[in-house]
Design a protein around this motif. Structure first.
Motif, PDB file in Angstrom:
ATOM      1  N   HIS A  36       7.792  10.659  -3.232  1.00 41.11           N
ATOM      2  CA  HIS A  36       6.531  11.403  -3.153  1.00 41.11           C
ATOM      3  C   HIS A  36       6.822  12.877  -3.414  1.00 41.11           C
TER       4      HIS A  36
ATOM      5  N   SER B 142      -0.192  -2.779  -8.641  1.00 42.42           N
ATOM      6  CA  SER B 142       0.185  -3.565  -7.471  1.00 42.42           C
ATOM      7  C   SER B 142       0.555  -4.989  -7.885  1.00 42.42           C
TER       8      SER B 142
ATOM      9  N   GLU C 157       0.748   4.137  -2.978  1.00 42.33           N
ATOM     10  CA  GLU C 157       0.414   5.536  -2.683  1.00 42.33           C
ATOM     11  C   GLU C 157       1.483   6.472  -3.251  1.00 42.33           C
TER      12      GLU C 157
ATOM     13  N   ALA D   7       0.808  -1.225   0.000  1.00 45.51           N
ATOM     14  CA  ALA D   7       0.000   0.000   0.000  1.00 45.51           C
ATOM     15  C   ALA D   7       0.840   1.273   0.000  1.00 45.51           C
ATOM     16  N   PRO D   8       1.899   1.384   0.825  1.00 45.92           N
ATOM     17  CA  PRO D   8       2.696   2.617   0.785  1.00 45.92           C
ATOM     18  C   PRO D   8       3.365   2.835  -0.569  1.00 45.92           C
TER      19      PRO D   8
ATOM     20  N   ARG E 280       1.267   6.472  -7.173  1.00 43.97           N
ATOM     21  CA  ARG E 280       0.174   7.301  -7.718  1.00 43.97           C
ATOM     22  C   ARG E 280       0.516   8.784  -7.658  1.00 43.97           C
ATOM     23  N   ALA E 281       1.167   9.206  -6.589  1.00 44.20           N
ATOM     24  CA  ALA E 281       1.505  10.619  -6.429  1.00 44.20           C
ATOM     25  C   ALA E 281       2.695  11.026  -7.289  1.00 44.20           C
TER      26      ALA E 281
END
Length: 142
Positions: free
Chosen positions: A66, A22, A6, A2-3, A9-10
């Motif tokens: 990020h 994923s 995230e 999940a991290p 996507r950013a």
């Protein structure tokens, strides 16, 4: 995972279609010689690098920071960590491939990578535009 998703996507502009799913990440992580490195900032995941070693060559498959954590040395530290881990795994060189207009090229050249190849019109953006792929190499001398 999940991290990683995230951050992915950013960090990756959807116009270029470079983000992995994923399932793609999980699939490559199941391959021998492949590993994931996650960088944290203030106790939160801020970047990652996905790498593999085959015989004496390492390939940086994906690296992302990020956007809110950029310009803080995370990319440089990830590359240094990947290079050291690849060296420990027996790699003599670290390779990566990048879209020709990707701003991350400054990071790569700033950490010692040199351009060693080019594929014309290799990538196709979401709107159909074509982009060259550049191959970079970093020697991993002991």
């Amino acid at each position: 995972m999940a991290p990683v998703m995230e951050i992915m996507r950013a960090a990756f502009d959807p116009a270029y279609g470079e983000a992995w799913t994923s399932g793609q990440c999980a699939g490559i992580l199941a391959s021998p010689g492949t590993w994931l490195m996650i960088a944290e900032l203030d106790g939160r995941p801020a970047g990652f690098a996905l790498t593999r070693v085959i015989v004496d060559e390492a390939e940086l498959l994906l690296i992302a920071v990020h956007p809110e954590a950029r310009r803080r040395g995370i990319g440089v530290r990830l590359i240094a960590g990947v290079a050291e881990a690849a060296r420990r795994r027996g790699a003599a060189s670290l390779f990566l491939e990048v879209r020709s207009n990707n701003p991350a090229i400054a990071l790569y050249t700033g950490t010692g990578f040199s351009k060693v190849g080019e594929r014309i019109n290799y990538y196709r953006g979401a709107n159909g535009d074509l982009f060259d792929a550049h191959t970079y190499s970093l020697p991993l001398c002991p």
